[in-house]
Design an enzyme around this catalytic site. Structure first.
Site, PDB file in Angstrom:
ATOM      1  N   TYR A  12       0.936  -1.155   0.093  1.00 48.86           N
ATOM      2  CA  TYR A  12      -0.108  -0.154   0.071  1.00 48.86           C
ATOM      3  C   TYR A  12       0.883   1.379  -0.085  1.00 48.86           C
ATOM      4  CZ  TYR A  12      -2.926  -3.748   1.725  1.00 48.86           C
ATOM      5  OH  TYR A  12      -3.669  -4.832   1.849  1.00 48.86           O
ATOM      6  N   TYR A 140     -12.608  -7.103   6.031  1.00 46.54           N
ATOM      7  CA  TYR A 140     -11.303  -7.067   5.291  1.00 46.54           C
ATOM      8  C   TYR A 140     -11.188  -8.836   5.037  1.00 46.54           C
ATOM      9  CZ  TYR A 140      -6.781  -7.326   3.543  1.00 46.54           C
ATOM     10  OH  TYR A 140      -5.694  -7.444   2.446  1.00 46.54           O
ATOM     11  N   ASP A 241     -14.283 -16.199   7.744  1.00 46.82           N
ATOM     12  CA  ASP A 241     -12.609 -16.042   7.448  1.00 46.82           C
ATOM     13  C   ASP A 241     -12.212 -15.808   8.701  1.00 46.82           C
ATOM     14  OD1 ASP A 241     -10.468 -14.672   7.125  1.00 46.82           O
ATOM     15  OD2 ASP A 241     -11.074 -13.280   5.509  1.00 46.82           O
ATOM     16  N   LYS A 270      -2.273 -16.577   7.970  1.00 48.94           N
ATOM     17  CA  LYS A 270      -1.629 -15.758   8.910  1.00 48.94           C
ATOM     18  C   LYS A 270      -0.956 -16.637   9.857  1.00 48.94           C
ATOM     19  CE  LYS A 270      -3.178 -11.005   8.311  1.00 48.94           C
ATOM     20  NZ  LYS A 270      -4.382 -10.815   7.455  1.00 48.94           N
TER      21      LYS A 270
HETATM   22  C1  LIG Z   1      -4.795 -10.837   6.112  1.00 47.78           C
HETATM   23  C2  LIG Z   1      -6.355 -11.464   6.034  1.00 47.78           C
HETATM   24  C3  LIG Z   1      -6.716 -11.858   4.866  1.00 47.78           C
HETATM   25  C4  LIG Z   1      -5.696 -11.770   3.775  1.00 47.78           C
HETATM   26  O1  LIG Z   1      -4.754 -12.670   3.908  1.00 47.78           O
HETATM   27  P1  LIG Z   1      -3.223 -12.608   2.914  1.00 47.78           P
HETATM   28  O2  LIG Z   1      -2.267 -13.719   3.323  1.00 47.78           O
HETATM   29  O3  LIG Z   1      -2.661 -11.208   3.257  1.00 47.78           O
HETATM   30  O4  LIG Z   1      -3.384 -12.663   1.412  1.00 47.78           O
HETATM   31  C5  LIG Z   1      -7.907 -11.971   4.457  1.00 47.78           C
HETATM   32  N1  LIG Z   1      -8.964 -12.268   5.619  1.00 47.78           N
HETATM   33  C6  LIG Z   1      -8.320 -11.703   6.787  1.00 47.78           C
HETATM   34  C7  LIG Z   1      -9.552 -11.800   7.976  1.00 47.78           C
HETATM   35  C8  LIG Z   1      -7.286 -11.320   6.834  1.00 47.78           C
HETATM   36  O5  LIG Z   1      -6.943 -10.826   8.180  1.00 47.78           O
END
Ligand SMILES: *Cc1c(COP(=O)(O)O)cnc(C)c1O
Length: 419
Positions: A12, A140, A241, A270
């Site tokens: 970014y 996100y 997610d 992550k």
């Molecule tokens: C970081 C994140 C993503 C994306 O993961 P990347 O490994 O950066 O592609 C998707 N969803 C959530 C909730 C996240 O925190």
């Protein structure tokens, strides 16, 4: 550094108006060592991932051992123990109905995979009319085109990509705070939107209990309980997610456990490898995997799928979690963050302070100036990377009380300066 400034894109950023970057030479435990010899106490766990700290012996050994037998081999038509071990562990710790694992290379890809699964699920059932997802604002889910389309329309800069992204159904972000008493009014808008759109929807996607990069908001587990009930009522899929929240960060292994419910599809990433390699996974119920599989194949297969090195270090990270020590570590950090950040309440620059599990947030009234604030954190000897109005930390679980107090003291000092 000169080359970096002119030739390398950081996350970014603008290459013509770059913000400062700091050269790192090594990292150990909770400390990041810079090229000038200074050390920073790490508040970010490298974006939620380095939960066991850096340069961790068990994780390094797993990587070294795996390198000496095979770093990579394709996953099409071949399989290997690191992937099998990892998927077995994931199926064991995930809520029980989640039984089938798809290994993906990053969080965003695992979200793409979850969306494709939901679409293929309905096509397999002969329903080609459903094309959209429902989600909440302030979410996100990643930076790829499909994932971006379910990110918050403002934070996710849908304006910049107007006409490009699929148009999903958005409702307001959950308004009930984590400990608020439940009231049906909190779910009314979502329930109404479902009533209107459910025949067009493959499912709902959201981050359970904690909205991460879309606003660092914590909300009541009762909300996702109602979302689960509504998905059952309308027969649509629920995707959680858990890329940020998974593996203990909120005080439960997975955030959906706060509500004692299970999604149909769950993404993790992550912290999966303890922050050592890029790896993510999409885990679904047999209802989803069998419906797709009985009618064809699941259409996804990245080159580096199931990378043995990443799987192996993920196994080692899950083994550390399996000791259960993370529970007391996260509880201790939660208390330390409350003690350390609550004094910010009442400072004139501060709008809100909130802590859940090993996540602490100081929300300001105005966005920070990164040119100014980033070097100030480094001067104070801490690594904190705010965005917008949010100064937030999610330290490695191994951070001791002294380092945590030092981290919070630095944040208090800088927030006081802004006040
Ligand atoms: C970081 C994140 C993503 C994306 O993961 P990347 O490994 O950066 O592609 C998707 N969803 C959530 C909730 C996240 O925190």
């Amino acid at each position: 550094m000169e080359f970096d400034r002119y030739h390398i894109w950081h996350p970014y950023t603008s290459v013509t108006k770059p913000i400062p970057v700091f050269p790192v030479v090594s990292a150990e435990g909770v400390r990041i060592k810079l090229a000038d010899g200074s050390e920073l106490v790490d508040g970010m766990a490298s974006w939620w991932s380095a939960i066991h700290g850096y340069n961790r012996k068990e994780l390094n050994e797993a990587l070294q051992d795996q390198i000496s037998s095979m770093s990579h081999v394709m996953f099409g038509g071949l399989t290997h123990k690191p992937a099998i071990d990892l998927c077995r562990k994931l199926v064991e710790i995930a809520p029980e109905p989640l039984q089938t694992v798809f290994l993906a290379d990053s969080g965003s890809v695992s979200v793409e995979v979850s969306i494709k699964m939901a679409i293929q699920y309905w096509r397999s059932k002969g329903d080609e009319r459903r094309k959209r997802l429902l989600t909440v604002r302030n979410g996100y889910h990643g930076d790829t085109i499909g994932a971006m389309a379910v990110c918050d329309p403002v934070n996710g800069m849908h304006g910049l990509f107007s006409g490009i992204l699929l148009e999903h159904v958005f409702v307001d972000a959950p308004q009930c705070r984590f400990s608020d008493d439940w009231d049906e009014k909190y779910i009314e808008e979502l329930a109404e939107a479902l009533k209107e759109h459910h025949r067009d929807l493959v499912g709902i996607i959201m981050e359970p209990v904690v909205q991460g990069a879309g606003g660092m908001r914590f909300y009541s587990p009762a909300y996702i309980k109602r979302v689960r009930e509504l998905c059952n009522e309308y027969g649509i899929l629920l995707i959680f997610d858990e890329i940020a929240t998974g593996f203990g960060r909120t005080g439960k292994m997975f955030a959906c456990e706060h509500a004692d419910i299970c999604p149909d599809i769950m993404t993790v990433g992550k912290a999966l490898t303890g922050g050592n390699m890029t790896l993510a996974a999409t885990i679904c119920t047999e209802e989803v995997s069998h419906t797709i599989s009985d009618n064809g194949v699941f259409m996804h297969g990245p080159t580096f799928m199931g990378n043995p090195l990443a799987c192996r270090v993920a196994c080692a990270s899950l083994d550390i979690l399996a000791t259960g020590e993370w529970k007391s570590q996260v509880a201790r950090i939660e208390q330390g963050l409350k003690d350390g950040l609550n004094p910010c309440v009442g400072m004139s620059a501060v709008a809100d302070v909130r802590v859940l599990g090993a996540i602490g947030v100081v929300e300001l009234k105005e966005p920070v100036d990164m040119q100014v604030i980033q070097p100030r954190f480094v001067e104070e000897g801490i690594w904190v990377r705010p965005f917008g109005k949010l100064v937030y930390v999610m330290p490695p679980y191994i951070m001791n009380d002294d380092d945590l107090a030092f981290l919070c003291k630095g944040i208090r000092k800088i927030v006081a300066e802004l006040s």
